[in-house]
Design an enzyme around this catalytic site. Structure first.
Site, PDB file in Angstrom:
ATOM      1  N   THR B  24       0.851  -1.179   0.000  1.00 32.59           N
ATOM      2  CA  THR B  24       0.000   0.000   0.000  1.00 32.59           C
ATOM      3  C   THR B  24       0.892   1.237   0.000  1.00 32.59           C
ATOM      4  OG1 THR B  24      -2.073   0.920   0.791  1.00 32.59           O
ATOM      5  CG2 THR B  24      -0.498   0.266   2.487  1.00 32.59           C
ATOM      6  N   CYS B  30      -3.636   8.106   7.024  1.00 31.10           N
ATOM      7  CA  CYS B  30      -4.233   6.765   6.977  1.00 31.10           C
ATOM      8  C   CYS B  30      -3.338   5.770   7.719  1.00 31.10           C
ATOM      9  CB  CYS B  30      -4.352   6.279   5.543  1.00 31.10           C
ATOM     10  SG  CYS B  30      -5.410   7.281   4.509  1.00 31.10           S
ATOM     11  N   HIS B  47      -6.091  -0.696   4.346  1.00 33.85           N
ATOM     12  CA  HIS B  47      -5.633   0.705   4.321  1.00 33.85           C
ATOM     13  C   HIS B  47      -6.833   1.573   4.702  1.00 33.85           C
ATOM     14  CE1 HIS B  47      -3.406   4.031   1.775  1.00 33.85           C
ATOM     15  NE2 HIS B  47      -4.188   4.596   2.671  1.00 33.85           N
TER      16      HIS B  47
END
Lengths: 201, 163
Positions: B24, B30, B47
């Site tokens: 990711t 995040c 994520h």
């Protein structure tokens, strides 16, 4: 976006608003660069899957400088001026010859101010056309992966919908080799206000 | 044999068995949550964008569960068990939750809230955190090697870090 339907007519209206706003912003950038000619794409207005937004500027991992400004007042707009690192350095060294680019306080401060002027001229044009009171908040700057910058803004603005309205345009100066993007995320409330004002259902 | 690489976008998740890499890219505020069962060789990566879905229940009809910590973690655990993992063997490694902008508003940043929510939930599900690289002011990319459980974190212009 949310329960509001965004059709092609609405997107066209937004595109036209963006066009005038961005035109104004580009003129002020040109003034800062000694009247240098700046090429600007016709802005696009579209619905984008939230998942794809961080990938839009040449990949989520691309290192960029981003100046981020929110407007408050009658409508919440989120405006992001993004430049690849080398463009950021070109911009700063053109305005402040002999500076250390993005790596000192002076460089960051120059970039912040440019972002501030660009977005404020954009908001002025929009405010003039719509009669909305748009107050720019102080700009914030980050130098990082483009995906990290964009997703942080989406989180800060609680963009929880699966699709977001995005207005974007690319600009480019030939002599000083500065490339950048202006991205605008109007929130659902702002869109509603703008369409109501313009009499669009 | 070519190693499979699966990219996990924002507010998404993926699971692999035995081999492969889950990646990711561009974690800002995040948080990336890597869960693995070393005995059964099942790995999953989520994520998440925001800590808590309950604030948004009234705003839109259908919420994507992978977007929020409180809904993504139970879903990831559930899907991993379906893929052959055992709940009691699960371990976690987490990264992200930074605050990228120089002048933050007063109070907790979204990044901090995300990290707090993820830790709270992992604790609730009794999943031990075996490694973390959270907070700070940088964006991160996370590569999760399912075979070994190794997680490699990279940043712009930074040195890679292994969890």
């Amino acid at each position: 976006m949310g329960e509001q339907r965004i059709d092609k007519t609405k997107l066209d209206v937004l595109k036209e608003l963006a066009n005038i706003g961005v035109g104004n912003a580009v003129t002020s950038l040109s003034t800062m660069l000694n009247e240098e000619k700046i090429n600007m794409d016709v802005p696009s207005a579209r619905l984008v899957l939230l998942q794809d937004v961080p990938e839009l500027l040449g990949g989520a991992e691309l290192p960029v400088a981003g100046v981020y400004i929110e407007s408050s007042g009658d409508a919440d707009l989120t405006i992001l001026f993004v430049l690849p690192l080398d463009s950021g350095v070109n911009l700063i060294s053109t305005l402040v010859p002999g500076s250390n680019g993005l790596f000192d306080e002076m460089g960051i401060s120059v970039l912040t101010e440019v972002g501030n002027i660009l977005t404020t001229s954009y908001l002025n044009a929009l405010s003039f056309m719509t009669n909305l009171l748009l107050i720019p908040n102080p700009p914030e700057v980050a130098v990082d992966m483009s995906g990290a910058i964009i997703s942080t803004i989406m989180a800060e603005k609680y963009m929880v919908e699966d699709e977001v309205v995005l207005l974007s345009t690319a600009l480019k100066s030939m002599k000083t080799r500065i490339e950048g993007h202006i991205l605008i995320f109007p929130d659902a409330g702002a869109l509603k206000k703008i369409f109501t004002l313009l009499g669009i259902r | 044999m070519e190693i499979v690489t699966v990219k996990v976008k924002i507010s998404d998740m993926a699971i692999l068995r035995e081999e492969g890499i889950l990646v990711t890219v561009g974690l800002g505020s995040c948080v990336g949550i890597a869960l693995y069962d070393p005995k059964n060789k099942v790995g999953g990566l989520a994520h998440i964008l925001l800590p808590d879905s309950s604030l948004f229940r009234n705003r839109i009809n259908s919420l994507n569960s992978a977007k929020f910590a409180d809904t993504a973690i139970p879903l990831l655990v559930h899907e991993m068990v379906k893929a052959g993992a055992k709940r009691r063997f699960l371990k976690a490694k987490i990264a992200g939750g930074g605050h990228l902008f120089l002048f933050q508003k007063s109070g907790c940043s979204v990044g901090e809230k995300n990290v707090k929510a993820v830790k709270f939930l992992l604790n609730k599900y009794k999943i031990p955190i075996k490694g973390e690289d959270v907070g700070g002011s940088q964006g991160r990319t996370m590569k999760f090697y399912v075979n070994s459980g190794k997680v490699v974190i990279s940043t712009v212009g930074g040195i890679e870090k292994t969890l």
